[in-house]
Design an enzyme around this catalytic site. Structure first.
Site, mmCIF file in Angstrom:
data_model
loop_
_atom_site.group_PDB
_atom_site.id
_atom_site.type_symbol
_atom_site.label_atom_id
_atom_site.label_comp_id
_atom_site.label_asym_id
_atom_site.label_seq_id
_atom_site.Cartn_x
_atom_site.Cartn_y
_atom_site.Cartn_z
ATOM 1 C CB ALA A 53 -0.928 0.013 1.220
ATOM 2 C CB VAL A 55 -0.426 4.638 3.909
ATOM 3 C CG1 VAL A 55 -1.242 5.743 3.288
ATOM 4 C CG2 VAL A 55 -1.216 3.347 4.028
ATOM 5 C CE1 TYR A 56 -0.319 -1.006 4.805
ATOM 6 C CE2 TYR A 56 0.562 -2.576 3.235
ATOM 7 C CZ TYR A 56 -0.459 -2.156 4.061
ATOM 8 O OH TYR A 56 -1.612 -2.897 4.136
ATOM 9 C CB SER A 57 7.315 2.517 5.556
ATOM 10 O OG SER A 57 7.285 1.558 6.594
ATOM 11 C CB ALA A 58 5.708 7.612 4.155
#
Length: 345
Positions: A53, A55-58
Site C-alpha cells: 500500500a 501508506v506503508y512506511s510512506a
C-alpha cells in the site's frame, strides 16, 4: 507444490498465501537488501501474489517491492497495492477522489518500478465521496492499462453491493476483490461479508490472519506481554487490561493447546483455518524476518480435520469478533453521535 487458486472470476491464478509487504520499511524491517531477499525467498517458495500500500512506511514499502521485482520477476507476480490514507499535510493528498487517485497511481507506479498494477484497491471506504466518483476514476485507469483490476478493503456488505450496482447501472469497471480482516479471533465477516462476496463472485484476500500477532504464539497466559510497534501504536487492540483483549488471550491459549494436540503450530492452525473457508482466495502473511516467513510457508498445504474445526467453533463461535478493534473499520455513525441523534431544538 503450490496449488494456485482462481482469483474470483478473473481467470488469474494466485497462490493461497499472499505476501504482504507492510513490515518492509520504517515500520518494520528497515534493511532494504534483507527485505528484498525475504521477498525473493517467498517468490522462490511458490508465492506469486504480493500486496502492499502507498501508506506503508510512506511509500517505502512500495519502493522495496519495486526493487525486489526488478530484473524480470515482475512479469510473474500478481501485484496489488492500495490508496486512500494520508500522505501529506495537504488535505487532498488522501482519500478516494478522482483528483487523488489519478495523481497517486502515478506515484505508486514510479515507486514500484512498473508500468501496471494488477490489483488497485480502495484501502478504506470514504462515505463523503460518491463511490461512483471513485469507480469512474479507477475505470479510466483500467482503460488506460495502468491497472488491471479494482479491489476494495474492509468494506461493509452494503458498500460491496453498492459497488456492484454502480458498475452495472453506470457502466463502470466491476470491483473484483475485497480485502477484509479475518482470523480465528475475528470471524465477524462470516456473517455477511463472505456470503456477499461469494454471491457476486469476488475474490477475497484476508488481512491479519494472525490477528496482529495474537496468534503468533507469543501471547500466552502467565507470560509477559511481548513488546511490539503494533502494541505501542494500537493500544486498544493489545491492552491486556481490556476485557475484550483478556477474552482474546483466553482464546489464544485454548487455540494454542488445540494446535499442539493436532501436531501443528498455532501459526499453522491460524492460516489453515482462514484458507479453509470456501469464500477465501488467499491469506495475507506479513513477515518481517526470514524466521517469520518460514514459520508460515506451507500452511496452505495443511488440511484441518472436521473435529479440529468443530473444536475451534466452540472456542470462538462462528461470526464472532472477540474485539471490535479487530474489525478494521468503524462506520461514521458509530464514531460520531451527531450522525445518529436528532439535534435538540
Amino acid at each position: 507444490m503450490t496449488e494456485y487458486r482462481t482469483f474470483g472470476r478473473t481467470g488469474v491464478k494466485v497462490s493461497p498465501l499472499c505476501l504482504g509487504a507492510m513490515m518492509f520499511g520504517a515500520r518494520g524491517n528497515q534493511d532494504h537488501q534483507e527485505s528484498v531477499r525475504i521477498i525473493h525467498h517467498a517468490l522462490d517458495s511458490g508465492i506469486n501474489f504480493v500486496d502492499t500500500a502507498d501508506v506503508y512506511s510512506a511509500g517505502e514499502s512500495e519502493t522495496i517491492v519495486g526493487k525486489a521485482l526488478a530484473g524480470g520477476r515482475r512479469d510473474h507476480v500478481v501485484l496489488a497495492t492500495k490508496f486512500h490514507g494520508s500522505l501529506g499535510d495537504d488535505p487532498n493528498e488522501q482519500g478516494n477522489s478522482r483528483r487523488w487517485i489519478i495523481r497517486e497511481v502515478e506515484n505508486s507506479l514510479r515507486r514500484l518500478g512498473t508500468d501496471w498494477i494488477d490489483l488497485y484497491q480502495v484501502h478504506r471506504p470514504e462515505p463523503g465521496t460518491d463511490f461512483d466518483e471513485t469507480l469512474g476514476a479507477l475505470s479510466d485507469l483500467v482503460h488506460q492499462g495502468k491497472i488491471r483490476y479494482i479491489g476494495t478493503s474492509t468494506f461493509e456488505p452494503s458498500a460491496i453491493v453498492e459497488g456492484q450496482w454502480i458498475a452495472e447501472r453506470r457502466g463502470r469497471e466491476r470491483v473484483v476483490a475485497e480485502q477484509p480482516p479475518y482470523s480465528l479471533l475475528a470471524r465477524g465477516i462470516e456473517r455477511e461479508v463472505l456470503p456477499v462476496t461469494q454471491r457476486y463472485g469476488l475474490a477475497v484476500l484476508s488481512w491479519s490472519p494472525l490477528a496482529g500477532g495474537w496468534l503468533s504464539g507469543r501471547y500466552r497466559k502467565g507470560a509477559e506481554q511481548p513488546a511490539s510497534s503494533r502494541a505501542e501504536n494500537q493500544t486498544a487492540r493489545f491492552d491486556i487490561a481490556s476485557p475484550e483483549n483478556a477474552a482474546k488471550l483466553d482464546a489464544a491459549e485454548a487455540l494454542a493447546q488445540l494446535a499442539e494436540e493436532a501436531g501443528l503450530t498455532l501459526v499453522q492452525l491460524a492460516l489453515a483455518f482462514v484458507l479453509r473457508h470456501p469464500g477465501v482466495t488467499s491469506a495475507i502473511i506479513g513477515p518481517r524476518t526470514f524466521e517469520q516467513l518460514d514459520s508460515q510457508l506451507g500452511a496452505d498445504r495443511i488440511t484441518l480435520s472436521q473435529d479440529v474445526l468443530d473444536r475451534i467453533d466452540k472456542i470462538v463461535p462462528p461470526g464472532t469478533n472477540l474485539s471490535d478493534s479487530d474489525a478494521g473499520y468503524t462506520p461514521p455513525a458509530i464514531r460520531d453521535a451527531a450522525l445518529r441523534r436528532r439535534p435538540v431544538s
